[in-house]
Scaffold this motif. Structure first.
Motif, PDB file in Angstrom:
ATOM      1  N   GLY A 113      -5.549   3.767  17.289  1.00 15.01           N
ATOM      2  CA  GLY A 113      -4.317   4.462  16.910  1.00 15.01           C
ATOM      3  C   GLY A 113      -3.124   3.878  17.625  1.00 15.01           C
ATOM      4  N   THR A 114      -2.258   4.733  18.127  1.00 11.45           N
ATOM      5  CA  THR A 114      -1.045   4.288  18.811  1.00 11.45           C
ATOM      6  C   THR A 114      -1.288   3.966  20.283  1.00 11.45           C
ATOM      7  N   PHE A 115      -2.564   3.888  20.685  1.00 11.16           N
ATOM      8  CA  PHE A 115      -2.895   3.489  22.052  1.00 11.16           C
ATOM      9  C   PHE A 115      -3.413   2.057  22.112  1.00 11.16           C
ATOM     10  N   GLY A 116      -3.802   1.503  20.956  1.00 17.44           N
ATOM     11  CA  GLY A 116      -4.238   0.123  20.911  1.00 17.44           C
ATOM     12  C   GLY A 116      -5.670  -0.115  21.351  1.00 17.44           C
ATOM     13  N   ASN A 117      -6.368   0.931  21.774  1.00 19.69           N
ATOM     14  CA  ASN A 117      -7.733   0.776  22.269  1.00 19.69           C
ATOM     15  C   ASN A 117      -8.455   2.109  22.106  1.00 19.69           C
ATOM     16  N   ARG A 118      -9.617   2.072  21.467  1.00 16.03           N
ATOM     17  CA  ARG A 118     -10.334   3.317  21.195  1.00 16.03           C
ATOM     18  C   ARG A 118     -10.742   4.043  22.472  1.00 16.03           C
ATOM     19  N   ASN A 119     -10.979   3.312  23.558  1.00 18.43           N
ATOM     20  CA  ASN A 119     -11.338   3.955  24.817  1.00 18.43           C
ATOM     21  C   ASN A 119     -10.188   4.774  25.383  1.00 18.43           C
ATOM     22  N   PHE A 120      -8.969   4.271  25.231  1.00 18.37           N
ATOM     23  CA  PHE A 120      -7.819   5.007  25.758  1.00 18.37           C
ATOM     24  C   PHE A 120      -7.622   6.323  25.008  1.00 18.37           C
ATOM     25  N   VAL A 121      -7.837   6.294  23.695  1.00 16.55           N
ATOM     26  CA  VAL A 121      -7.752   7.527  22.910  1.00 16.55           C
ATOM     27  C   VAL A 121      -8.819   8.514  23.373  1.00 16.55           C
ATOM     28  N   ALA A 122     -10.019   8.015  23.618  1.00 14.88           N
ATOM     29  CA  ALA A 122     -11.108   8.878  24.059  1.00 14.88           C
ATOM     30  C   ALA A 122     -10.800   9.512  25.412  1.00 14.88           C
ATOM     31  N   HIS A 123     -10.204   8.745  26.309  1.00 13.03           N
ATOM     32  CA  HIS A 123      -9.855   9.312  27.620  1.00 13.03           C
ATOM     33  C   HIS A 123      -8.868  10.465  27.471  1.00 13.03           C
ATOM     34  N   MET A 154     -15.929   9.129  17.174  1.00 11.89           N
ATOM     35  CA  MET A 154     -15.558   7.876  16.510  1.00 11.89           C
ATOM     36  C   MET A 154     -15.206   6.774  17.512  1.00 11.89           C
ATOM     37  N   SER A 155     -14.764   7.161  18.688  1.00 16.62           N
ATOM     38  CA  SER A 155     -14.351   6.161  19.679  1.00 16.62           C
ATOM     39  C   SER A 155     -15.535   5.406  20.276  1.00 16.62           C
ATOM     40  N   ARG A 156     -16.709   6.053  20.298  1.00  8.68           N
ATOM     41  CA  ARG A 156     -17.890   5.472  20.941  1.00  8.68           C
ATOM     42  C   ARG A 156     -17.618   5.138  22.402  1.00  8.68           C
ATOM     43  N   SER A 157     -16.769   5.937  23.056  1.00 10.46           N
ATOM     44  CA  SER A 157     -16.422   5.692  24.453  1.00 10.46           C
ATOM     45  C   SER A 157     -17.451   6.345  25.362  1.00 10.46           C
ATOM     46  N   ARG A 158     -18.271   5.529  25.978  1.00  4.06           N
ATOM     47  CA  ARG A 158     -19.311   6.064  26.852  1.00  4.06           C
ATOM     48  C   ARG A 158     -18.717   6.742  28.082  1.00  4.06           C
ATOM     49  N   ALA A 159     -17.574   6.242  28.564  1.00  4.89           N
ATOM     50  CA  ALA A 159     -16.943   6.849  29.729  1.00  4.89           C
ATOM     51  C   ALA A 159     -16.524   8.285  29.432  1.00  4.89           C
ATOM     52  N   ALA A 160     -15.893   8.502  28.275  1.00  2.80           N
ATOM     53  CA  ALA A 160     -15.460   9.849  27.907  1.00  2.80           C
ATOM     54  C   ALA A 160     -16.654  10.761  27.670  1.00  2.80           C
ATOM     55  N   LEU A 193     -19.676  10.522  28.954  1.00  4.08           N
ATOM     56  CA  LEU A 193     -20.329  10.814  30.227  1.00  4.08           C
ATOM     57  C   LEU A 193     -19.507  11.783  31.060  1.00  4.08           C
ATOM     58  N   ALA A 194     -18.185  11.625  31.034  1.00  6.41           N
ATOM     59  CA  ALA A 194     -17.314  12.519  31.798  1.00  6.41           C
ATOM     60  C   ALA A 194     -17.450  13.961  31.318  1.00  6.41           C
ATOM     61  N   LEU A 195     -17.424  14.158  30.008  1.00 10.71           N
ATOM     62  CA  LEU A 195     -17.554  15.511  29.470  1.00 10.71           C
ATOM     63  C   LEU A 195     -18.953  16.072  29.724  1.00 10.71           C
ATOM     64  N   LEU A 196     -19.962  15.225  29.674  1.00 15.35           N
ATOM     65  CA  LEU A 196     -21.322  15.682  29.954  1.00 15.35           C
ATOM     66  C   LEU A 196     -21.446  16.164  31.404  1.00 15.35           C
ATOM     67  N   VAL A 197     -20.901  15.389  32.331  1.00 11.87           N
ATOM     68  CA  VAL A 197     -20.964  15.773  33.744  1.00 11.87           C
ATOM     69  C   VAL A 197     -20.232  17.089  33.981  1.00 11.87           C
ATOM     70  N   ARG A 249     -27.473   5.531  23.715  1.00  7.57           N
ATOM     71  CA  ARG A 249     -28.467   4.839  24.534  1.00  7.57           C
ATOM     72  C   ARG A 249     -27.834   4.045  25.662  1.00  7.57           C
ATOM     73  N   GLY A 250     -26.619   3.538  25.418  1.00 11.51           N
ATOM     74  CA  GLY A 250     -25.974   2.674  26.401  1.00 11.51           C
ATOM     75  C   GLY A 250     -25.139   3.397  27.435  1.00 11.51           C
ATOM     76  N   VAL A 251     -25.158   4.749  27.439  1.00 13.45           N
ATOM     77  CA  VAL A 251     -24.324   5.498  28.384  1.00 13.45           C
ATOM     78  C   VAL A 251     -24.646   5.121  29.825  1.00 13.45           C
ATOM     79  N   VAL A 252     -25.922   4.936  30.128  1.00 12.34           N
ATOM     80  CA  VAL A 252     -26.314   4.610  31.502  1.00 12.34           C
ATOM     81  C   VAL A 252     -26.914   3.206  31.593  1.00 12.34           C
TER      82      VAL A 252
END
Length: 543
Positions: free
Chosen positions: A163-173, A211-217, A219-223, A282-285
């Motif tokens: 989107g307007t962040f240029g990176n799907r991970n940033f949107v997920a964060h 949709m972002s497939r952001s493992r960091a986001a 994992l953060a919400l899971l924790v 599968r790739g979260v950890v």
């Protein structure tokens, strides 16, 4: 402890004006972008930095005019020490342009925190949080719009759907950080329409997170869910609404529906795998391959950098300047055709902050976060009559969740180092936070306010001015083929390595070494390990 604000609203026209500025800034920062593709992520970052600095400048200018005294608690002291250490580290950094840019994001973010807390203490907490939630939903919506086929010059295809962040991970964060705020607002809302709107917004956030497939986001919400699920439920049941528990269930059901729709509807994303979402789960950890392995290598090399500069670090934003000295040639963080990092930061807030500002600064920042949470829990103590904050037992849980999500996603990627999440996070912490017991209090007269204006407002104005010049430089740069445009861009943004290097290349072809040499030298001084400017210097007879 400083008394909580009374039930009657204690705000005036300038408070309302500051609130409006902050609300507009929060909304604008998620949409701000330019179509200047040659600058890669900077055509997203720079306009967002301009928005952050302009918002901080206007908010502080409005708040200082109302300032009659300064009351500092432990959080203020910790944040001031963190800012001071960052400033000292910035002064000692080899690349002053990078250090100034990174420092500006930190100082503007802290200014936003103090302004948001002042507005919250004046009775404007809910309207501020409402717009922060709206901004996170709006940012997630731009990601979904790209995923489902919307094309725009303000999007990029390299890390879609960003989107307007240029990176799907940033949107997920951003989406993950907005979840606790949305839940708090929905659970404590007085009107059912607010709950329904929050539920719809939660569906948008959930869909964007999937949709972002952001493992960091993820994992953060899971924790956070594992750590706070029971406290959230108990606190919600103590909120003076009989249906608070049902609201949580309703939010969960609608969010689940958003996830199902996101997976079921056909999209325009070209994943390389036949089961991309399952692969991401599968790739979260998984840190033995892919980006996980790259992060481990990067963290290990950065640790050597920290060992060499443990006290003040290498300077804000200067991690990429030093990193090639500690990395092997086959390091996945480095560009294959040059000894420069692929990203302008280490893939972690905390690793970057320790490496660039030193261990003491990071410890102080962590103490500030602990103090923000502790102040929120202390505000719920006491009788309801003397402490209106005690009527909202869910608030400290929401604040704790926001801090934990921010810290968790920041462990795997840049968050507080970037303008958009910095504005949203510091505004959220200020809005939900409260003042602790004052350790120092000073009355300000006209002279004190003038000193405060010079010390705070003037630097923020200069930060905004520099970001504006960077934006104009990107526009002047154009395609990079016309010498006059690149020269104008270099005048507007003399600290841009990309512009200096391009001017050296274009100048060498147009007028020879006489024009190319000074710009190649400037580019080489900014990044001594970079091969491109050294190649031009050798062609011009320099060693």
């Amino acid at each position: 402890m400083a008394p909580s604000p009374p039930r009657a609203a204690q705000f005036g026209p300038k408070h309302v004006a500051a609130l409006l500025v902050l609300q507009l800034g929060v909304l604008a920062v998620v949409l701000a972008a330019t179509p200047f593709k040659p600058f890669e992520l900077d055509h997203f970052f720079v306009p967002k930095e301009l928005t952050l600095h302009a918002t901080a400048f206007l908010c502080v200018a409005l708040c200082i005019n109302r300032l009659r005294s300064i009351s500092l608690d432990r959080v203020d002291f910790f944040l001031m020490v963190f800012a001071a250490l960052s400033i000292v580290s910035s002064i000692l950094a080899p690349n002053r342009w990078l250090s100034l840019r990174a420092l500006a994001i930190t100082l503007s973010g802290l200014a936003i925190f103090w302004c948001a807390r002042a507005l919250s203490n004046s009775g404007l907490k809910r309207p501020l949080v409402a717009v922060i939630v709206l901004a996170t939903v709006l940012g997630a919506a731009t990601s979904l719009a790209q995923a489902y086929g919307l094309e725009s010059d303000y999007f990029t295809l390299s890390r879609a759907p960003g989107g307007t962040f240029g990176n799907r991970n940033f949107v997920a964060h951003i989406s993950a950080i907005g979840v606790p705020l949305l839940i708090w607002y929905a659970v404590t809302a007085r009107r059912i329409i607010a709950v329904v709107l929050c539920a719809l917004g939660g569906a948008v956030l959930a869909a964007a997170l999937v949709m972002s497939r952001s493992r960091a986001a993820w994992l953060a919400l899971l924790v956070v869910a594992v750590l706070l699920a029971i406290p959230v439920w108990r606190a919600a049941l103590r909120v003076p609404h009989a249906d608070a528990g049902r609201r949580l269930v309703f939010l969960g059901i609608v969010a689940a529906a958003g996830v199902v729709l996101a997976l079921a509807l056909p999209n325009r994303l070209n994943w390389k795998s036949d089961s991309p979402y399952l692969d991401s789960v599968r790739g979260v950890v998984d840190y033995n391959s892919g980006s996980g392995r790259g992060r481990i290598i990067q963290y290990r090399n950065t640790l050597h950098m920290i060992e060499a500069h443990p006290i003040l670090g290498v300077g804000p934003g200067n991690g990429p300047v030093y990193y090639p000295r500690f990395a092997a040639r086959n390091d996945p963080s480095l560009l294959h055709d040059d000894d420069m990092t692929a990203n302008p930061w280490p893939s972690s807030d905390w690793v970057a902050l320790i490496a660039e500002r030193g261990t003491i600064a990071v410890i102080v920042l962590l103490l500030a976060f602990v103090g923000i949470v502790a102040n929120a829990f202390q505000s719920t103590r006491g009788s309801t009559a003397n402490n209106p904050g005690a009527r909202d037992p869910f608030l400290p849980i929401a604040l704790t969740a926001t801090v934990l999500v921010t810290a968790a996603v920041g462990f795997f990627d840049a968050v507080l180092l970037l303008a958009a999440p910095a504005l949203l996070v510091w505004a959220a912490l200020g809005a939900l936070g409260t003042n602790g017991r004052a350790r120092s209090e000073r009355t300000l007269g006209g002279g004190g306010r003038r000193v405060a204006f010079i010390c705070f407002v003037v630097p923020l104005f200069l930060f905004a001015l520099r970001s504006a010049c960077q934006t104009l430089a990107m526009q002047a740069f154009g395609s990079g083929d016309r010498l006059s445009g690149v020269e104008r861009a270099a005048m507007l943004d003399p600290g841009s390595y990309r512009i200096q290097l391009r001017l050296a290349v274009v100048g060498l072809n147009a007028r020879g070494c006489k024009l190319a040499l000074p710009h190649a030298e400037r580019a080489a001084a900014m990044f001594p390990s970079a091969g491109a400017p050294r190649s031009i210097l050798r062609r011009c007879g320099m060693k």
